[in-house]
Design a protein around this motif. Sequence first.
Motif, mmCIF file in Angstrom:
data_model
loop_
_atom_site.group_PDB
_atom_site.id
_atom_site.type_symbol
_atom_site.label_atom_id
_atom_site.label_comp_id
_atom_site.label_asym_id
_atom_site.label_seq_id
_atom_site.Cartn_x
_atom_site.Cartn_y
_atom_site.Cartn_z
ATOM 1 N N ILE A 232 3.184 -7.062 -5.407
ATOM 2 C CA ILE A 232 2.337 -6.862 -6.585
ATOM 3 C C ILE A 232 1.683 -5.488 -6.552
ATOM 4 N N LEU A 233 1.264 -5.058 -5.385
ATOM 5 C CA LEU A 233 0.652 -3.740 -5.259
ATOM 6 C C LEU A 233 1.617 -2.639 -5.666
ATOM 7 N N GLY A 234 2.864 -2.771 -5.259
ATOM 8 C CA GLY A 234 3.845 -1.744 -5.578
ATOM 9 C C GLY A 234 4.380 -1.839 -6.990
ATOM 10 N N GLY A 235 4.358 -3.035 -7.571
ATOM 11 C CA GLY A 235 4.920 -3.238 -8.904
ATOM 12 C C GLY A 235 5.987 -4.308 -8.851
ATOM 13 N N VAL A 236 5.722 -5.466 -9.446
ATOM 14 C CA VAL A 236 6.633 -6.610 -9.351
ATOM 15 C C VAL A 236 8.000 -6.248 -9.917
ATOM 16 N N ILE A 274 -6.371 -7.956 -5.345
ATOM 17 C CA ILE A 274 -7.307 -8.177 -6.446
ATOM 18 C C ILE A 274 -7.592 -6.880 -7.185
ATOM 19 N N LEU A 275 -7.806 -5.793 -6.444
ATOM 20 C CA LEU A 275 -8.063 -4.504 -7.083
ATOM 21 C C LEU A 275 -6.885 -4.063 -7.944
ATOM 22 N N THR A 276 -5.686 -4.295 -7.438
ATOM 23 C CA THR A 276 -4.489 -3.922 -8.207
ATOM 24 C C THR A 276 -4.401 -4.719 -9.503
ATOM 25 N N LEU A 277 -4.644 -6.035 -9.412
ATOM 26 C CA LEU A 277 -4.568 -6.877 -10.604
ATOM 27 C C LEU A 277 -5.635 -6.501 -11.631
ATOM 28 N N LEU A 278 -6.791 -6.061 -11.150
ATOM 29 C CA LEU A 278 -7.875 -5.705 -12.056
ATOM 30 C C LEU A 278 -7.696 -4.313 -12.665
ATOM 31 N N LEU A 279 -7.247 -3.365 -11.838
ATOM 32 C CA LEU A 279 -7.211 -1.976 -12.281
ATOM 33 C C LEU A 279 -5.839 -1.504 -12.744
ATOM 34 N N ARG A 280 -4.787 -2.022 -12.132
ATOM 35 C CA ARG A 280 -3.436 -1.555 -12.468
ATOM 36 C C ARG A 280 -2.436 -2.678 -12.230
ATOM 37 N N PRO A 281 -2.397 -3.688 -13.097
ATOM 38 C CA PRO A 281 -1.509 -4.828 -12.859
ATOM 39 C C PRO A 281 -0.030 -4.461 -12.812
ATOM 40 N N GLN A 282 0.353 -3.284 -13.375
ATOM 41 C CA GLN A 282 1.756 -2.856 -13.303
ATOM 42 C C GLN A 282 2.160 -2.440 -11.896
ATOM 43 N N ILE A 284 1.149 0.253 -8.300
ATOM 44 C CA ILE A 284 0.874 1.665 -8.064
ATOM 45 C C ILE A 284 2.104 2.550 -8.193
ATOM 46 N N ILE A 285 3.285 2.001 -8.120
ATOM 47 C CA ILE A 285 4.478 2.834 -8.215
ATOM 48 C C ILE A 285 4.528 3.548 -9.555
ATOM 49 N N ARG A 286 4.026 2.920 -10.602
ATOM 50 C CA ARG A 286 4.041 3.555 -11.914
ATOM 51 C C ARG A 286 3.005 4.661 -11.974
ATOM 52 N N MET A 287 1.922 4.493 -11.248
ATOM 53 C CA MET A 287 0.934 5.560 -11.179
ATOM 54 C C MET A 287 1.521 6.790 -10.531
ATOM 55 N N VAL A 288 2.293 6.548 -9.443
ATOM 56 C CA VAL A 288 2.948 7.665 -8.756
ATOM 57 C C VAL A 288 3.972 8.314 -9.670
ATOM 58 N N GLY A 289 4.732 7.478 -10.392
ATOM 59 C CA GLY A 289 5.765 8.007 -11.261
ATOM 60 C C GLY A 289 5.230 8.888 -12.362
ATOM 61 N N LYS A 290 3.989 8.653 -12.815
ATOM 62 C CA LYS A 290 3.403 9.442 -13.881
ATOM 63 C C LYS A 290 2.702 10.676 -13.370
ATOM 64 N N ALA A 291 2.557 10.788 -12.073
ATOM 65 C CA ALA A 291 1.811 11.927 -11.520
ATOM 66 C C ALA A 291 2.552 13.224 -11.732
#
Length: 291
Positions: A232-236, A274-282, A284-291
């Motif tokens: 989930i942290l990385g992106g389901v 929990i932090l991932t589900l609250l702040l970035r349910p998609q 973190i991999i997508r956050m990296v991809g948009k960087a």
Amino acid sequence: MSVLALSFGFGLITASVLALAAVGLSLQFGVTNYINFAYGEFLTLGAYLAWTLNHSLGLNVYLAVAVATLLMGLLAVLLNQFLLKPCTNKGVPLLFLLVVTFGLSLFLSNLILAIWGPNFKSLDLPAQVPTHYGPFLFTTSQLTIIAIALVAMGAVHLLLTRTEIGKAMRAMSDSVDLAQVSGIDTQRITAFTWLLSGCLAGLAGIVLVINITSFSPSLGGEFLFVIFAAVILGGVGSPYGAMLGALVIGLATEMSAMFINSAYKSDIAFALLILTLLLRPQGIIRMVGKA
């Protein structure tokens, strides 16, 4: 020797085990679009198959690892073919499929207990002497675990990017209906995905046992939550996200032991989830991809 360096090294080992399991679960979800709650028992079965081949049948430990990994992959294919595939072919709702996999988890856990009993077991491994590698301290087995994870992750990358079956898996992950219209044999790809997922689960269970030295029937069930956290942290559904999530969770849980009681390190995985589900349910991999 720096405690930070030691904790970082332990984190790499945990991340290596976690990456094998998380990538397998992520690949399976990406193609089938449902979570397999029996995945923890897949890890446990892989460990017990390796123990049986090594301890009871006398196979070399590394040969036992290879055979048990393949057997676990074949078992996953059979479970899909005769239990889960009939459900999906009949259009069973997703919630019912989750209940089926949960029931499978209970069945497998009790089967393991009935066959191998509740006592702790361990593989016949040679005596290990930790060796200094710069600021780090590893045994030969721990270095082997890291190497296995790196090779497996590299193989998954090449499969997904350089082969037709890998490209078909990625297409199914985007849209099963579109993949079928494009002429992809979705049944064959699904069966292969279960084979790969089962092999990775079995291998993850075995290397986990190599790391902790002894194990019981609760092995996979106790580790399943951490696997979910990494996925989930990385992106389901994203295998690359699962790799990154495993690295983050592995390092965070082990390095947190410098500040909190090590008995609570699994709570760090829960907090990150929990932090991932609250702040970035998609993930973190997508956050990296948009960087």
